[in-house]
Motif scaffolding. Structure first.
Motif: not given
Length: 374
Positions: A233-258
């Motif tokens: 019969v007719k029905s509904t589905e509910i998707t609950m909230p999702q939280l995604i925290p993130a952290v990144a390190w971004d660095m040039q390690i040599r003149e042409k490398w990242h």
């Protein structure tokens, strides 16, 4: 035995979509498959570093990193071609240089499923000519808006805040038997320092619902009744909230490398999942990705996700458990507005690996001037 054979093609699919309209675990899970070979090669750790047209999927705030329109395309065949996943996204920066629009369309489907409802005639004879096929397909459209908020622009101390959101429309179909429509909202942000990036993605922030309707003919209902199957019969589905925290390190390690390293933690609220940290209501699933680039032209990537603790099949006592994961590696090449990326991913786990080759293409669209601001 005859009843089991009758429903081998469609009963299993329909069983997934039946049920009471409640918040359940793994609803709309096709939206967690990932997008773009770059993100998949980095173990789906993308919330902080995403900066191309696929950002509408990973974190809409990342769309602000684009200064030109871009198109992203991906196709993946899962389970030896049984499942097909297609993804397309487009990003359109506006003339204000602070606002970006994004549009994402994805489809995951299992095609050519045998419909054996009419395989057996009323007299008990079998007629294979009456076997037809149908598809079980999931569609999603994400409409994204992102804005860049400069906080400080002083050389190496430059700091920026990006915010974004999605309005998503979900449509799911199982042949002519069942279909549903769903709606939801996402929100995300990125905060950038000279060498650190912090990200946050809030998925289904108001919960996302799918309203199902079923379309059986009288003849199909009669077969369901005679084979002692429930008529949905007719029905509904509910998707609950999702939280995604993130952290990144971004660095040039040599003149042409990242080098770029990111860690995400997906915090789900739909009940107990098979994840690294699993609770009655909340589960935590960490992911990590790495990208090494040469002159921002050649990229090597690796990642790991879906850490799980499971039973050791080699242990007959049933007492020993092992850690398993889904590793991924990949590469990319970028030149003159084109970036081709490749990912080699494990869709299952280390104990029962199921590897897949995935390619995606990002294309910068040449333009003479920005689009007019709305």
């Amino acid at each position: 035995m005859q009843r089991s054979f009758l429903w081998m093609g469609c009963c299993l699919v329909l069983a997934y979509y039946q049920g009471i309209g409640q918040a359940r675990t793994y609803v709309n899970e096709f939206l967690n498959l990932g997008a773009g070979a770059r993100g998949l090669a980095m173990g789906t750790a993308q919330v902080a570093v995403t900066d191309n047209a696929t950002s509408g999927y990973w974190n809409p705030a990342g769309l602000t990193r684009l200064d030109a329109p871009q198109l992203s395309l991906m196709h993946a065949a899962y389970f030896s071609g049984i499942g097909n996943y297609d993804f397309a996204s487009a990003a359109l920066p506006l003339s204000s240089q602070h606002d970006v629009l994004g549009f994402t369309l994805l489809r995951f489907a299992v095609d050519d499923i045998p419909n054996t409802l009419y395989l057996v005639n009323p007299d008990g004879s079998v007629n294979y000519d009456q076997v037809t096929t149908f598809s079980a397909a999931d569609y999603a459209l994400l409409c994204s808006y992102a804005r860049n908020i400069p906080l400080e622009q002083s050389g190496d101390d430059a700091r920026t805040l990006q915010v974004g959101g999605n309005v998503k429309i979900i449509h799911r179909v199982v042949g002519t038997f069942a279909s549903s429509w769903g709606f939801g909202l996402d929100a995300g942000l990125q905060y950038r320092l000279p060498h650190w990036i912090f990200g946050l993605m809030l998925k289904d922030i108001t919960t996302t619902f799918n309203a199902w309707t079923f379309h059986f003919t009288d003849a199909e209902k009669q077969i369901l009744f005679l084979t002692e199957n429930d008529i949905p019969v007719k029905s509904t589905e509910i998707t609950m909230p999702q939280l995604i925290p993130a952290v990144a390190w971004d660095m040039q390690i040599r003149e042409k490398w990242h080098v770029l390293i990111e860690t995400d933690i997906a915090v789900t609220t739909d009940g107990k999942r098979n994840t690294l940290i699993s609770g009655k209501r909340i589960s935590l699933d960490p992911r990590m990705g790495l990208e090494l680039s040469y002159r921002h032209m050649v990229f090597v990537r690796a990642g790991i996700s879906h850490l799980q603790r499971t039973q050791d099949d080699a242990d007959t006592t049933g007492r020993h458990q092992i850690w398993i994961s889904q590793p991924a590696v990949g590469a990319g090449f970028q030149v003159k507005g084109f970036q081709l990326s490749y990912a080699f991913t494990n869709l299952a786990n280390q104990s029962q690996p199921l590897y897949s080759h995935i390619f995606s293409l990002d294309i910068d669209i040449p333009h003479k001037k920005k689009l007019a601001a709305y």
